[in-house]
Design a protein around this motif. Structure first.
Motif, short mmCIF file in Angstrom:
data_model
loop_
_atom_site.label_atom_id
_atom_site.label_comp_id
_atom_site.label_asym_id
_atom_site.label_seq_id
_atom_site.Cartn_x
_atom_site.Cartn_y
_atom_site.Cartn_z
N ARG A 97 -61.24 -24.64 -6.23
CA ARG A 97 -60.07 -24.34 -5.40
C ARG A 97 -60.15 -22.93 -4.83
N VAL A 98 -60.56 -21.97 -5.65
CA VAL A 98 -60.67 -20.59 -5.18
C VAL A 98 -61.70 -20.47 -4.07
N CYS A 99 -62.86 -21.11 -4.26
CA CYS A 99 -63.94 -20.99 -3.27
C CYS A 99 -63.61 -21.73 -1.98
N ILE A 100 -62.97 -22.90 -2.08
CA ILE A 100 -62.56 -23.61 -0.87
C ILE A 100 -61.52 -22.80 -0.10
N HIS A 101 -60.57 -22.24 -0.82
CA HIS A 101 -59.55 -21.41 -0.16
C HIS A 101 -60.20 -20.19 0.51
N GLY A 102 -61.13 -19.56 -0.20
CA GLY A 102 -61.79 -18.38 0.36
C GLY A 102 -62.61 -18.72 1.59
N CYS A 103 -63.34 -19.83 1.55
CA CYS A 103 -64.17 -20.22 2.70
C CYS A 103 -63.31 -20.58 3.90
N LEU A 104 -62.24 -21.35 3.67
CA LEU A 104 -61.43 -21.83 4.79
C LEU A 104 -60.48 -20.76 5.32
N HIS A 105 -59.78 -20.07 4.44
CA HIS A 105 -58.72 -19.16 4.86
C HIS A 105 -59.18 -17.72 5.07
N TRP A 106 -60.33 -17.35 4.49
CA TRP A 106 -60.79 -15.97 4.62
C TRP A 106 -62.08 -15.87 5.43
#
Length: 242
Positions: A97-106
């Motif tokens: 979840r952290v990595c998906i959020h970081g890739c998509l949102h950051w």
């Protein structure tokens, strides 16, 4: 400076070694060909790679863009290592979840095309979370690339049925896939477009001006109200304040 450069080189070599060993011995192994201890060790090291990426993402973006810190080189090494994995969805759900959020949102909002393309690669491996991303991967990477951005945006924007528009949408097979799944891919597309529209100074390539780039992006965004894309666009605009 020389010691710093040497440290980065060793760090890069260590990442390449760990990634190469896992890719050769674990990630490409046939199902059932690994001993239980090999399978467990492979999962452990895969989780370690993902945990390191999550740590670098938090270091760089945890305090928002204004307080961004962390080493870009270390983040790139981590991204390259994780991008070599067949999928990250076999790892701990919290890390995923952290990595998906970081890739998509950051990362997709970054103005570095290489960093954006690595983020797209990682998201494309998450077939359960993004079932259409793998099919659109090549087209999204062309959208990240400054040299192919305008052509790919044209292929994504066609709405008529003329032969010229149809050819633009189907060239190389990627544009048509992204055009077909544009509603599902809107969160990724909008963040890439936002990064292109906000490029300025040294971040601009020599072939296009800021005005022409923004004109192309705003022309595409103006049609989103008819396709129900306004909520996602507002989310992208307001995200830094949330």
């Amino acid at each position: 400076e020389s010691s710093s450069t040497g440290g980065l080189t060793l760090h890069n070599l260590a990442w390449k070694l760990a990634t190469g060993l896992l890719e050769q011995n674990v990630w490409k192994a046939r199902p059932g060909s690994l001993a239980p201890w090999q399978d467990a060790l492979g999962r452990h090291h895969s989780e370690w790679l993902l945990a390191m990426l999550a740590s670098h993402l938090r270091d760089r973006f945890g305090r928002g863009r204004a307080g961004r810190r962390g080493c870009r080189h270390a983040l790139m090494h981590a991204l390259q290592g994780v991008a070599a994995m067949p999928t990250i969805e076999v790892c701990s759900p919290a890390l995923v979840r952290v990595c998906i959020h970081g890739c998509l949102h950051w990362l997709l909002l970054e103005q570095d095309p290489q960093m954006q393309q690595l983020a797209v690669t990682i998201l494309a491996r998450c077939r359960r979370s993004f079932p259409h991303m793998a099919e659109c991967e090549a087209s999204l990477k062309r959208l990240c690339d400054d040299t192919t951005f305008h052509h790919e945006l044209l292929a994504l924007s066609v709405t008529g049925s003329s032969e010229e528009q149809a050819a633009a949408a189907s060239e190389e097979g990627g544009g048509s896939a992204l055009f077909r799944h544009r509603e599902k891919m809107l969160p990724a597309v909008l963040r890439i477009l936002f990064s292109k529209a906000t490029k300025k100074g040294n971040a601009l390539d020599k072939r296009t001006s800021m005005q022409s780039r923004r004109s192309s992006v705003f022309s595409y965004l103006s049609a989103l109200t008819d396709e129900g894309g306004m909520p996602e666009l507002l989310l992208v605009l307001l995200e830094p304040m949330l």
